[in-house]
Motif scaffolding. Structure first.
Motif, mmCIF file in Angstrom:
data_model
loop_
_atom_site.group_PDB
_atom_site.id
_atom_site.type_symbol
_atom_site.label_atom_id
_atom_site.label_comp_id
_atom_site.label_asym_id
_atom_site.label_seq_id
_atom_site.Cartn_x
_atom_site.Cartn_y
_atom_site.Cartn_z
ATOM 1 N N LEU A 44 89.803 39.491 71.195
ATOM 2 C CA LEU A 44 89.297 38.162 71.540
ATOM 3 C C LEU A 44 88.180 37.675 70.634
ATOM 4 O O LEU A 44 87.611 36.609 70.874
ATOM 5 N N GLY A 45 87.870 38.439 69.600
ATOM 6 C CA GLY A 45 86.785 38.023 68.717
ATOM 7 C C GLY A 45 85.432 38.182 69.378
ATOM 8 O O GLY A 45 84.632 37.251 69.401
ATOM 9 N N GLY A 46 85.171 39.363 69.914
ATOM 10 C CA GLY A 46 83.954 39.576 70.682
ATOM 11 C C GLY A 46 82.986 40.547 70.042
ATOM 12 O O GLY A 46 83.285 41.187 69.034
ATOM 13 N N GLU A 47 81.804 40.629 70.652
ATOM 14 C CA GLU A 47 80.797 41.622 70.319
ATOM 15 C C GLU A 47 80.351 42.278 71.618
ATOM 16 O O GLU A 47 80.309 41.628 72.665
ATOM 17 N N ILE A 48 80.036 43.559 71.553
ATOM 18 C CA ILE A 48 79.707 44.344 72.741
ATOM 19 C C ILE A 48 78.212 44.266 73.041
ATOM 20 O O ILE A 48 77.375 44.404 72.150
ATOM 21 N N ILE A 49 77.890 44.061 74.326
ATOM 22 C CA ILE A 49 76.515 44.215 74.807
ATOM 23 C C ILE A 49 76.504 45.383 75.779
ATOM 24 O O ILE A 49 77.154 45.336 76.836
ATOM 25 N N ASN A 50 75.803 46.434 75.430
ATOM 26 C CA ASN A 50 75.722 47.613 76.283
ATOM 27 C C ASN A 50 74.883 47.336 77.531
ATOM 28 O O ASN A 50 73.829 46.716 77.462
ATOM 29 N N ALA A 51 75.365 47.814 78.682
ATOM 30 C CA ALA A 51 74.597 47.704 79.927
ATOM 31 C C ALA A 51 74.426 49.066 80.583
ATOM 32 O O ALA A 51 74.237 49.155 81.796
ATOM 33 N N ASP A 52 74.507 50.124 79.793
ATOM 34 C CA ASP A 52 74.247 51.484 80.263
ATOM 35 C C ASP A 52 72.818 51.835 79.865
ATOM 36 O O ASP A 52 72.511 51.942 78.674
ATOM 37 N N VAL A 102 73.386 37.360 74.043
ATOM 38 C CA VAL A 102 74.479 36.470 74.437
ATOM 39 C C VAL A 102 74.414 35.175 73.631
ATOM 40 O O VAL A 102 75.424 34.689 73.094
ATOM 41 N N ALA A 103 73.212 34.605 73.533
ATOM 42 C CA ALA A 103 73.047 33.345 72.805
ATOM 43 C C ALA A 103 73.373 33.512 71.326
ATOM 44 O O ALA A 103 74.033 32.644 70.727
ATOM 45 N N VAL A 104 72.941 34.614 70.721
ATOM 46 C CA VAL A 104 73.211 34.856 69.307
ATOM 47 C C VAL A 104 74.709 35.040 69.068
ATOM 48 O O VAL A 104 75.275 34.495 68.108
ATOM 49 N N ILE A 105 75.348 35.805 69.928
ATOM 50 C CA ILE A 105 76.791 36.038 69.788
ATOM 51 C C ILE A 105 77.549 34.719 69.895
ATOM 52 O O ILE A 105 78.451 34.427 69.096
ATOM 53 N N ARG A 106 77.191 33.914 70.870
ATOM 54 C CA ARG A 106 77.850 32.616 71.022
ATOM 55 C C ARG A 106 77.561 31.704 69.834
ATOM 56 O O ARG A 106 78.408 30.909 69.429
ATOM 57 N N GLY A 107 76.348 31.823 69.283
ATOM 58 C CA GLY A 107 76.002 31.031 68.109
ATOM 59 C C GLY A 107 76.880 31.342 66.920
ATOM 60 O O GLY A 107 77.076 30.492 66.038
ATOM 61 N N ARG A 108 77.406 32.573 66.887
ATOM 62 C CA ARG A 108 78.333 32.950 65.818
ATOM 63 C C ARG A 108 79.766 32.570 66.160
ATOM 64 O O ARG A 108 80.690 32.847 65.389
ATOM 65 N N GLY A 109 79.978 32.000 67.350
ATOM 66 C CA GLY A 109 81.327 31.636 67.761
ATOM 67 C C GLY A 109 82.122 32.791 68.325
ATOM 68 O O GLY A 109 83.344 32.703 68.470
ATOM 69 N N ASN A 110 81.436 33.884 68.688
ATOM 70 C CA ASN A 110 82.106 35.067 69.215
ATOM 71 C C ASN A 110 81.948 35.165 70.726
ATOM 72 O O ASN A 110 81.171 34.429 71.335
ATOM 73 N N LEU A 111 82.665 36.112 71.312
ATOM 74 C CA LEU A 111 82.687 36.285 72.762
ATOM 75 C C LEU A 111 81.783 37.441 73.178
ATOM 76 O O LEU A 111 81.962 38.570 72.695
ATOM 77 N N PRO A 112 80.820 37.226 74.075
ATOM 78 C CA PRO A 112 80.029 38.347 74.587
ATOM 79 C C PRO A 112 80.867 39.205 75.547
ATOM 80 O O PRO A 112 81.433 38.685 76.511
ATOM 81 N N VAL A 113 80.937 40.505 75.264
ATOM 82 C CA VAL A 113 81.655 41.456 76.117
ATOM 83 C C VAL A 113 80.647 42.493 76.601
ATOM 84 O O VAL A 113 80.150 43.301 75.814
ATOM 85 N N VAL A 114 80.323 42.437 77.880
ATOM 86 C CA VAL A 114 79.328 43.338 78.469
ATOM 87 C C VAL A 114 80.039 44.585 78.987
ATOM 88 O O VAL A 114 81.049 44.479 79.706
ATOM 89 N N VAL A 115 79.534 45.764 78.644
ATOM 90 C CA VAL A 115 80.147 47.018 79.075
ATOM 91 C C VAL A 115 79.072 47.900 79.708
ATOM 92 O O VAL A 115 78.050 48.193 79.097
ATOM 93 N N GLY A 116 79.294 48.303 80.956
ATOM 94 C CA GLY A 116 78.321 49.168 81.645
ATOM 95 C C GLY A 116 78.895 49.658 82.954
ATOM 96 O O GLY A 116 79.906 49.160 83.412
ATOM 97 N N GLY A 117 78.276 50.520 83.437
ATOM 98 C CA GLY A 117 77.151 51.345 83.066
ATOM 99 C C GLY A 117 76.217 51.437 84.268
ATOM 100 O O GLY A 117 76.552 52.041 85.281
ATOM 101 N N SER A 118 75.111 50.789 84.130
ATOM 102 C CA SER A 118 74.039 50.837 85.114
ATOM 103 C C SER A 118 74.048 49.540 85.921
ATOM 104 O O SER A 118 73.817 48.461 85.375
ATOM 105 N N GLY A 119 74.301 49.659 87.218
ATOM 106 C CA GLY A 119 74.558 48.481 88.043
ATOM 107 C C GLY A 119 73.463 47.441 87.986
ATOM 108 O O GLY A 119 73.731 46.239 87.857
ATOM 109 N N LEU A 120 72.192 47.864 88.072
ATOM 110 C CA LEU A 120 71.096 46.909 88.077
ATOM 111 C C LEU A 120 71.004 46.185 86.739
ATOM 112 O O LEU A 120 70.682 44.996 86.680
ATOM 113 N N TYR A 121 71.284 46.893 85.662
ATOM 114 C CA TYR A 121 71.224 46.269 84.345
ATOM 115 C C TYR A 121 72.356 45.256 84.171
ATOM 116 O O TYR A 121 72.148 44.177 83.609
ATOM 117 N N VAL A 122 73.539 45.598 84.650
ATOM 118 C CA VAL A 122 74.649 44.644 84.608
ATOM 119 C C VAL A 122 74.281 43.380 85.367
ATOM 120 O O VAL A 122 74.462 42.252 84.888
#
Length: 249
Positions: A44-52, A102-122
């Motif tokens: 999908l043209g994304g970048e990963i944001i870790n939430a662990d 998230v804002a930077v990734i969207r600024g590049r026209g890419n999709l933020p993909v959050v992967v986690g991990g730690s419930g409170l951080y998500v």
């Protein structure tokens, strides 16, 4: 990923926003989150944001099942290796920096993909959540009370002040109990009043990974055996030499 299947949760946001929603992949240990998140980012043209929370730390690689750079298929990963082991992981700091990602990734026209991990951080990243203030002196006082009275007694005090918070915080989660007492003292409000609301801050699609218990057990067993073989003991010894045992987290 035999035995596992991703499923969209019921919390689906509809919106008139033109931008694509954030995609989040959550689930238990060894359910296949990293692999699915990476596959979605590639497709999908994304970048990963870790939430662990554990993967925020440099050097905590084998024990956290962190994907190596050579395993990331050229996909940018954020909120990985941003803290030293002597640093304290703070939800408020994570929320601010991850939302900036998230804002930077969207600024590049890419999709933020959050992967986690730690419930409170998500939830700090995705949900409407205002982080209450902190005070090291107040926290230290409650930590001293914990040392004297014990976790069960302090949890009982929390239950008397804020039953809803006590019900959601396990008696053995001493750090969260202390944090709840700190927030109650600082704000004069129940800690539960500052807990995340199940309302997304932005349009989001969340995918929950499910697997049979035995499948998870088998995967975890195999993962642990691989960790021993890959040098987990040596990794921990190296972390001890740079202050792991003194870490506030």
């Amino acid at each position: 990923m035999s035995g596992a299947r991703p499923c969209q949760t019921l919390r689906v946001v509809t919106s008139q926003h033109a931008q694509r929603p954030i995609v989040a992949v959550i689930g238990p240990t060894a359910s296949g989150k990293s692999e699915l998140g990476l596959g979605l980012a590639v497709a999908l043209g994304g970048e990963i944001i870790n939430a662990d929370a554990s993967q925020l730390y440099r050097g905590m690689d084998i024990g956290t099942a962190k994907l190596g750079v050579d395993e990331r298929r050229g996909i940018a990963h954020h909120q990985i290796d941003v803290l030293d082991v002597v640093d304290e992981a703070r939800v408020a700091a994570y929320q601010s920096s991850a939302r900036a990602d998230v804002a930077v990734i969207r600024g590049r026209g890419n999709l933020p993909v959050v992967v986690g991990g730690s419930g409170l951080y998500v939830r700090a990243l995705l949900d409407q959540l205002d982080i209450p203030p902190t005070d090291s002196v107040v926290r230290a006082r409650w930590e001293a009370e914990l040392d004297v009275a014990g976790s069960a007694a302090l949890h009982a005090r929390l239950a008397a002040l804020d039953p809803a918070a006590a019900e959601s915080i396990n008696v053995g989660n001493e750090r969260r109990v202390v944090r709840a007492m700190e927030v109650i003292e600082l704000t004069g409000r129940p800690f539960s009043a500052s807990m995340p609301q199940r309302v997304y801050a932005e349009p989001t699609v969340m995918l929950g990974m499910l697997a049979d218990r035995q499948v998870l057990n088998d995967r975890i067993e195999a993962r642990v055996q691989a960790m021993w073989a890959d040098g987990l003991i040596e990794e921990v010894r190296a972390l001890e030499s740079v202050g792991l045992r003194e870490s506030p987290t």
